[in-house]
Design a protein around this motif. Structure first.
Motif, PDB file in Angstrom:
ATOM      1  N   ARG A  78       0.837  -1.191   0.000  1.00  0.00           N
ATOM      2  CA  ARG A  78       0.000   0.000   0.000  1.00  0.00           C
ATOM      3  C   ARG A  78       0.875   1.244   0.000  1.00  0.00           C
ATOM      4  N   GLN A  79       0.311   2.322  -0.513  1.00  0.00           N
ATOM      5  CA  GLN A  79       1.034   3.585  -0.564  1.00  0.00           C
ATOM      6  C   GLN A  79       0.150   4.682  -0.004  1.00  0.00           C
ATOM      7  N   GLU A 103       4.578   0.447   0.829  1.00  0.00           N
ATOM      8  CA  GLU A 103       5.009  -0.405   1.931  1.00  0.00           C
ATOM      9  C   GLU A 103       4.326  -1.763   1.883  1.00  0.00           C
ATOM     10  N   PHE A 104       5.009  -2.728   2.446  1.00  0.00           N
ATOM     11  CA  PHE A 104       4.515  -4.089   2.482  1.00  0.00           C
ATOM     12  C   PHE A 104       3.350  -4.233   3.448  1.00  0.00           C
ATOM     13  N   ASP A 109      -4.633   3.293   7.844  1.00  0.00           N
ATOM     14  CA  ASP A 109      -4.688   2.272   6.793  1.00  0.00           C
ATOM     15  C   ASP A 109      -5.063   2.875   5.441  1.00  0.00           C
ATOM     16  N   MET A 110      -5.440   4.129   5.436  1.00  0.00           N
ATOM     17  CA  MET A 110      -5.871   4.765   4.187  1.00  0.00           C
ATOM     18  C   MET A 110      -4.697   4.859   3.226  1.00  0.00           C
ATOM     19  N   ALA A 111      -4.888   4.305   2.037  1.00  0.00           N
ATOM     20  CA  ALA A 111      -3.813   4.244   1.049  1.00  0.00           C
ATOM     21  C   ALA A 111      -4.353   3.642  -0.239  1.00  0.00           C
ATOM     22  N   VAL A 112      -3.564   3.768  -1.290  1.00  0.00           N
ATOM     23  CA  VAL A 112      -3.818   2.979  -2.490  1.00  0.00           C
ATOM     24  C   VAL A 112      -3.180   1.614  -2.246  1.00  0.00           C
ATOM     25  N   GLY A 145      -3.907  -0.793  -8.668  1.00  0.00           N
ATOM     26  CA  GLY A 145      -4.161  -0.186  -7.363  1.00  0.00           C
ATOM     27  C   GLY A 145      -5.633   0.087  -7.131  1.00  0.00           C
ATOM     28  N   THR A 146      -6.030  -0.002  -5.871  1.00  0.00           N
ATOM     29  CA  THR A 146      -7.400   0.319  -5.484  1.00  0.00           C
ATOM     30  C   THR A 146      -7.351   1.157  -4.213  1.00  0.00           C
TER      31      THR A 146
END
Length: 122
Positions: free
Chosen positions: A35-36, A43-44, A87-90, A115-116
């Motif tokens: 996620r980014q 990041e993993f 936790d908010m991320a692509v 990505g989502t």
């Protein structure tokens, strides 16, 4: 040509749940989620090997997220519970034909989804 297609992202309130899916066009040995967050590096999050016997999680998601896969459908899942604003991320699906030793290393993966977006409101 290998394709990975993610789905399941969206907007959820803190404490809620989402389930992400990643459909691969072919069978892959190692599959993972990264996620980014906004303004940060990718990041993993979690990874799983084909048999499902080896599963890995980032410390930040242990106990809240569950990775799984359905090899008959070439699909991987990420069940995300007790979501937090951080936790908010692509979220990206990643995969490799080989056994990835350093599952948390982006360079171990050869294929990536588009990505989502996961948005968590506080």
């Amino acid at each position: 040509q290998v394709q990975l297609v993610e789905s399941g992202g969206g907007l959820v309130q803190a404490g809620g749940s989402l389930r992400l899916s990643c459909a691969a066009s072919v069978s892959m040995y190692t599959m993972g989620w990264f996620r980014q967050p906004p303004g940060k590096e990718r990041e993993f999050v979690a990874a799983i090997r084909r048999s499902g016997s080896r599963i890995y999680y980032a410390d930040s998601v242990k106990g809240r997220f569950t990775i799984s896969r359905d090899n008959a459908k070439n699909t991987m899942y990420l069940q995300m519970n007790i979501l937090k604003p951080e936790d908010m991320a692509v979220h990206y699906c990643a995969a490799a034909f080989r056994l990835a030793v350093r599952v948390g290393d982006l360079k171990e993966y050869d294929y990536w989804g588009q990505g989502t977006q996961v948005t968590v409101s506080s």
